[in-house]
Structure formats: C-alpha cells, structure tokens
Design a protein around this motif. Structure first.
Motif, PDB file in Angstrom:
ATOM      1  N   ARG A  35       0.531  -0.608   0.006  1.00 31.17           N
ATOM      2  CA  ARG A  35       0.349  -0.246  -0.209  1.00 31.17           C
ATOM      3  C   ARG A  35       1.242   1.387   0.249  1.00 31.17           C
ATOM      4  O   ARG A  35       0.728   2.443  -0.613  1.00 31.17           O
ATOM      5  N   ILE A  36       2.377   0.687   0.403  1.00 27.37           N
ATOM      6  CA  ILE A  36       2.985   2.299   1.005  1.00 27.37           C
ATOM      7  C   ILE A  36       3.626   2.584  -0.772  1.00 27.37           C
ATOM      8  O   ILE A  36       3.918   3.656  -1.674  1.00 27.37           O
ATOM      9  N   ASN A  37       3.959   1.935  -1.702  1.00 28.93           N
ATOM     10  CA  ASN A  37       4.533   1.442  -2.422  1.00 28.93           C
ATOM     11  C   ASN A  37       3.138   2.201  -3.830  1.00 28.93           C
ATOM     12  O   ASN A  37       3.579   2.339  -4.564  1.00 28.93           O
ATOM     13  N   GLN A  38       2.609   1.544  -4.119  1.00 27.72           N
ATOM     14  CA  GLN A  38       1.728   1.861  -4.144  1.00 27.72           C
ATOM     15  C   GLN A  38       0.823   3.557  -4.050  1.00 27.72           C
ATOM     16  O   GLN A  38       0.974   4.263  -5.471  1.00 27.72           O
ATOM     17  N   LEU A  39       1.138   4.339  -2.580  1.00 24.60           N
ATOM     18  CA  LEU A  39       0.756   5.667  -2.918  1.00 24.60           C
ATOM     19  C   LEU A  39       1.969   6.145  -3.130  1.00 24.60           C
ATOM     20  O   LEU A  39       1.730   7.338  -3.965  1.00 24.60           O
ATOM     21  N   GLU A  40       3.184   6.004  -2.914  1.00 23.52           N
ATOM     22  CA  GLU A  40       4.268   6.683  -3.651  1.00 23.52           C
ATOM     23  C   GLU A  40       4.386   6.116  -5.062  1.00 23.52           C
ATOM     24  O   GLU A  40       3.992   7.657  -5.882  1.00 23.52           O
ATOM     25  N   GLN A  41       3.618   5.540  -5.871  1.00 19.92           N
ATOM     26  CA  GLN A  41       3.596   5.537  -7.264  1.00 19.92           C
ATOM     27  C   GLN A  41       2.530   6.492  -7.426  1.00 19.92           C
ATOM     28  O   GLN A  41       3.120   7.342  -8.747  1.00 19.92           O
ATOM     29  N   GLU A  42       1.616   6.353  -7.012  1.00 19.95           N
ATOM     30  CA  GLU A  42       0.152   7.424  -7.281  1.00 19.95           C
ATOM     31  C   GLU A  42       1.223   8.888  -7.184  1.00 19.95           C
ATOM     32  O   GLU A  42       0.131  10.049  -7.499  1.00 19.95           O
ATOM     33  N   LEU A  43       1.682   9.492  -6.188  1.00 18.99           N
ATOM     34  CA  LEU A  43       2.036  10.530  -5.722  1.00 18.99           C
ATOM     35  C   LEU A  43       2.792  10.849  -6.770  1.00 18.99           C
ATOM     36  O   LEU A  43       3.896  12.120  -6.436  1.00 18.99           O
ATOM     37  N   ALA A  44       3.763   9.453  -7.459  1.00 22.76           N
ATOM     38  CA  ALA A  44       5.423  10.226  -7.486  1.00 22.76           C
ATOM     39  C   ALA A  44       6.517  10.919  -7.387  1.00 22.76           C
ATOM     40  O   ALA A  44       6.883  11.456  -7.617  1.00 22.76           O
ATOM     41  N   VAL A  45       6.289  10.322  -5.824  1.00 23.09           N
ATOM     42  CA  VAL A  45       7.007  10.941  -4.804  1.00 23.09           C
ATOM     43  C   VAL A  45       7.826   9.528  -3.781  1.00 23.09           C
ATOM     44  O   VAL A  45       7.087   8.917  -3.837  1.00 23.09           O
ATOM     45  N   ASP A  46       9.211   9.987  -3.554  1.00 21.98           N
ATOM     46  CA  ASP A  46       9.487   8.962  -2.611  1.00 21.98           C
ATOM     47  C   ASP A  46       8.639   9.490  -0.471  1.00 21.98           C
ATOM     48  O   ASP A  46       9.517  10.782  -0.810  1.00 21.98           O
ATOM     49  N   LEU A  47       7.707   8.732  -0.146  1.00 23.24           N
ATOM     50  CA  LEU A  47       7.608   9.281   1.457  1.00 23.24           C
ATOM     51  C   LEU A  47       8.594   8.591   2.144  1.00 23.24           C
ATOM     52  O   LEU A  47       8.255   9.550   2.800  1.00 23.24           O
ATOM     53  N   PHE A  48       8.974   7.814   1.981  1.00 15.96           N
ATOM     54  CA  PHE A  48      10.073   7.305   3.270  1.00 15.96           C
ATOM     55  C   PHE A  48      11.663   7.436   2.511  1.00 15.96           C
ATOM     56  O   PHE A  48      11.804   6.699   2.037  1.00 15.96           O
ATOM     57  N   ILE A  49      12.289   7.651   3.937  1.00 14.83           N
ATOM     58  CA  ILE A  49      13.859   6.751   3.068  1.00 14.83           C
ATOM     59  C   ILE A  49      13.387   5.769   4.533  1.00 14.83           C
ATOM     60  O   ILE A  49      13.369   5.534   5.594  1.00 14.83           O
ATOM     61  N   ARG A  50      13.982   3.977   3.033  1.00 12.59           N
ATOM     62  CA  ARG A  50      13.926   3.014   4.192  1.00 12.59           C
ATOM     63  C   ARG A  50      15.736   2.956   4.695  1.00 12.59           C
ATOM     64  O   ARG A  50      16.592   2.938   3.905  1.00 12.59           O
ATOM     65  N   VAL A  55      12.173   3.185   8.999  1.00 13.25           N
ATOM     66  CA  VAL A  55      11.435   4.446   7.808  1.00 13.25           C
ATOM     67  C   VAL A  55      12.137   5.771   8.493  1.00 13.25           C
ATOM     68  O   VAL A  55      11.289   5.735   9.778  1.00 13.25           O
ATOM     69  N   VAL A  56      11.524   6.709   7.729  1.00 11.99           N
ATOM     70  CA  VAL A  56      12.533   8.251   8.113  1.00 11.99           C
ATOM     71  C   VAL A  56      11.087   8.889   6.845  1.00 11.99           C
ATOM     72  O   VAL A  56      11.765   8.406   5.886  1.00 11.99           O
ATOM     73  N   LEU A  57      10.778   9.655   6.865  1.00 11.57           N
ATOM     74  CA  LEU A  57      10.221  10.350   6.827  1.00 11.57           C
ATOM     75  C   LEU A  57      10.713  11.424   5.399  1.00 11.57           C
ATOM     76  O   LEU A  57      11.792  11.822   5.921  1.00 11.57           O
ATOM     77  N   THR A  58      10.215  11.853   4.322  1.00 13.95           N
ATOM     78  CA  THR A  58      11.361  12.276   3.118  1.00 13.95           C
ATOM     79  C   THR A  58      10.511  13.998   3.602  1.00 13.95           C
ATOM     80  O   THR A  58       9.647  14.144   4.224  1.00 13.95           O
ATOM     81  N   ASN A  59      11.372  14.602   3.148  1.00 13.53           N
ATOM     82  CA  ASN A  59      10.398  16.201   2.547  1.00 13.53           C
ATOM     83  C   ASN A  59       9.207  15.737   2.331  1.00 13.53           C
ATOM     84  O   ASN A  59       8.521  16.791   3.453  1.00 13.53           O
ATOM     85  N   SER A  60       9.126  14.895   1.308  1.00 10.08           N
ATOM     86  CA  SER A  60       7.852  15.504   0.936  1.00 10.08           C
ATOM     87  C   SER A  60       6.626  14.266   1.658  1.00 10.08           C
ATOM     88  O   SER A  60       5.530  14.621   2.079  1.00 10.08           O
ATOM     89  N   GLY A  61       7.568  13.903   2.569  1.00  7.35           N
ATOM     90  CA  GLY A  61       6.770  12.665   3.461  1.00  7.35           C
ATOM     91  C   GLY A  61       5.851  13.488   4.906  1.00  7.35           C
ATOM     92  O   GLY A  61       4.942  13.310   4.746  1.00  7.35           O
ATOM     93  N   GLU A  62       6.480  14.039   5.145  1.00  9.84           N
ATOM     94  CA  GLU A  62       5.949  15.306   6.015  1.00  9.84           C
ATOM     95  C   GLU A  62       5.571  15.995   5.456  1.00  9.84           C
ATOM     96  O   GLU A  62       4.024  17.025   6.066  1.00  9.84           O
ATOM     97  N   ILE A  63       4.909  16.431   4.470  1.00  7.43           N
ATOM     98  CA  ILE A  63       4.387  17.750   3.297  1.00  7.43           C
ATOM     99  C   ILE A  63       3.388  16.751   3.480  1.00  7.43           C
ATOM    100  O   ILE A  63       1.802  17.096   4.140  1.00  7.43           O
ATOM    101  N   PHE A  64       3.107  15.691   3.284  1.00  6.37           N
ATOM    102  CA  PHE A  64       1.762  14.316   2.773  1.00  6.37           C
ATOM    103  C   PHE A  64       0.708  14.234   4.108  1.00  6.37           C
ATOM    104  O   PHE A  64       0.317  14.150   4.219  1.00  6.37           O
ATOM    105  N   LEU A  65       1.600  14.180   5.128  1.00  2.75           N
ATOM    106  CA  LEU A  65       1.731  13.673   6.605  1.00  2.75           C
ATOM    107  C   LEU A  65       0.296  15.030   6.578  1.00  2.75           C
ATOM    108  O   LEU A  65      -0.553  14.613   7.799  1.00  2.75           O
ATOM    109  N   ASP A  66       0.694  15.950   7.260  1.00  2.00           N
ATOM    110  CA  ASP A  66       0.075  17.485   6.938  1.00  2.00           C
ATOM    111  C   ASP A  66      -1.271  17.470   6.590  1.00  2.00           C
ATOM    112  O   ASP A  66      -1.980  17.196   7.409  1.00  2.00           O
ATOM    113  N   TYR A  67      -0.632  16.651   5.616  1.00  2.00           N
ATOM    114  CA  TYR A  67      -2.158  17.032   4.272  1.00  2.00           C
ATOM    115  C   TYR A  67      -3.402  15.166   5.138  1.00  2.00           C
ATOM    116  O   TYR A  67      -4.334  15.906   5.423  1.00  2.00           O
TER     117      TYR A  67
END
Length: 295
Positions: A35-50, A55-67
C-alpha cells in the motif's frame, strides 16, 4: 488513493517501522508495504527513506503527513456534521491532572447526552497535545495555560492554583530554605509546576532542591506521604488524593501559584451540537468540582 491508504501511511510514519505498523493495524506486513509503494507511485514521490532500522519521512513525506492528518480529521468531522453532531467521534486530549479530577464526570454526562457519539480521549503532556491539535489529530484539548496560537480558540479557562504538599506538618510553609533541604518529587524534569516553584526559589536566592522524577501522580503522592520529599501540584488534584493519602497542603505565594487550565479548539473546527454539549458539560463540571471561575 483512499482514506485507508492515508491511515496506513500515518501509522507507518508514527511507528517509523513497517513491521510495527502492520502489527498495530493487524495487517500483513506485505500488505502494508504494497500500500505504501502504491501510494508513492500514485504521488510520484518517495514518502519514506528506508534503512536497516525502519523508515524515516522524506521532505515530501512530511508535507504529505500534514495533509493526511487534515483529511482524516475532516472525515471524522463530516460524519458528525452531516448528522448534526449526533453521531461519529469526538477526539479530546487532556493532561493527566484534568483527566484525574474532571474527566469521569464529563464522560458520564456526555454518554447520557450523546449515546451514539464515541468520545475518544488521549492523555499526554501539554506540548504533545498541542502538536496533535495543530496537526488536525484532535478536536479539542485541556492543557496548562495560558496558550496563545493564532490557529486556536480558547473556550474554557479554569482558575486552579498551585499548592505545596508535604508528608510532615511545616511550622512555616514560607520558609524556603527549610523546604528546599528536602527533595522535590516531580512527574518529569520539565514539569511546568516544577518550573514555577523554581521561579519562587530563585527569586529568594535560595539553593534549588534536588529533583527526583517519579513519573506518575500516584507515585508522587505515595512518595510524599512516606516522607521522601515534597511536591507541587494543582489544588484540585491534591484535594482529590488527600482523601486516600495522608499529607499536608500549603498555599504558595500568589505571585507563583497561578496555573490556569484551558480548553482549546481549532478556529476552523465546525461547532457541532456534540461539541457544544461537551463544552457545556465541561463548564458545569468545572464549577461543580473546583468551585473556580469559568471565563
């Protein structure tokens, strides 16, 4: 992308580990990963650093978490609004001092008034609860005041006061040098009550007492009763515990004993009938149990 994907993403972000998140959600780890991989594909960004530890949130992941927090919060709110606040969830955060003294009475009245609404409570520190409400994770919070934030509205203010509690009777409760020869028992080293007491001590040029962190109010009151030291708390909590513990309660100087407890909500939070009922009950129980002024 659906709301379940957001909930899974939020849980993984919270735990920082896919395995732990899957266990918490009672999902297969492979399902969460997919589900996480699919979400990243739909958004076309990496949400986590493995990494090897999780895992750790990327900058894009932190923005997406707020939303994600906003969207999940709005989902709960819209269910309540569509039913005029008579169904859904109401998520309230409280510091432990408010929960111990006032929450049972509020919950009892709320259950009777709103039987089809689930009241979900979170007991954490003031700082943690502020973070949650600003991230749209809570509808309202009861915390130590005063709090000033442009995104929040203060609905209730309880004028509770700080008191000093000891296991032995003091001949002079204003004799700081005598008091500070004993240990100060605290819930945490950054406790707001500890800081206010230390302001008084420093104003009198007295050496600060050693602080011992116990962690819970049950432990603090028992420690004080056994003569291990003294503590600072709000009067309503001290009086509640004095019924089952043996200790003495003393006033602090007025310049250092003010500790308002405030209820805050987001400005953009719609005021439903359910929310208003909770506020009304909180105000009533505040007056009934503390005898203090509701502003």
């Amino acid at each position: 992308m659906d709301i379940k994907d957001l909930a899974i993403f939020k849980t993984v972000a919270s735990f920082g580990n896919i395995t732990k998140a899957a266990e918490h959600l009672n999902y297969a780890q492979s399902n969460v990963t997919a589900r996480i991989n699919q979400l990243e594909q739909e958004l076309a960004v990496d949400l986590f650093i493995r990494n090897s530890r999780g895992v750790v949130l990327t900058n894009s992941g932190e923005i997406f978490l707020d939303y994600a927090n906003k969207i999940i919060g709005l989902q709960d709110e819209v269910v309540s609004v569509l039913h005029d606040g008579t169904r859904g969830k109401l998520k309230i955060g409280l510091i432990v001092e408010v929960a111990a003294v006032r929450l049972p009475y509020i919950m009892c009245g709320f259950k009777e008034a709103c039987p089809n609404v689930e009241l979900v409570t979170y007991i954490e520190s003031t700082a943690a609860l502020l973070g949650k409400i600003l991230n749209y994770e809570l509808d309202g919070i009861f915390v130590d005041g005063p709090i000033k934030n442009e995104e929040l509205v203060q609905e209730i203010c309880i004028d509770d006061e700080l008191v000093l509690i000891t296991g032995q009777q003091l001949s002079d409760s204003q004799n700081l040098e005598l008091i500070c020869k004993n240990d100060l028992i605290v819930a945490s080293q950054n406790c707001i009550y500890k800081r206010k007491f230390e302001q008084w001590v420093q104003s009198e040029n007295v050496q600060l007492p050693r602080s011992i962190q116990v962690g819970t109010w049950d432990g603090i009151f028992t420690s004080v009763e056994l003569g291990l030291g003294f503590s600072i708390t709000i009067r309503s909590l001290a009086e509640k515990y004095s019924k089952s513990n043996s200790f003495f309660i003393y006033e602090l100087p007025k310049a250092y004993n003010q500790n308002p407890l405030v209820f805050l909500r987001r400005k953009d939070r719609i005021m439903t009938r359910t929310f208003q009922t909770f506020l009304d009950l909180s105000s009533q129980k505040t007056i009934a149990n503390s005898g203090n002024r509701n502003l």
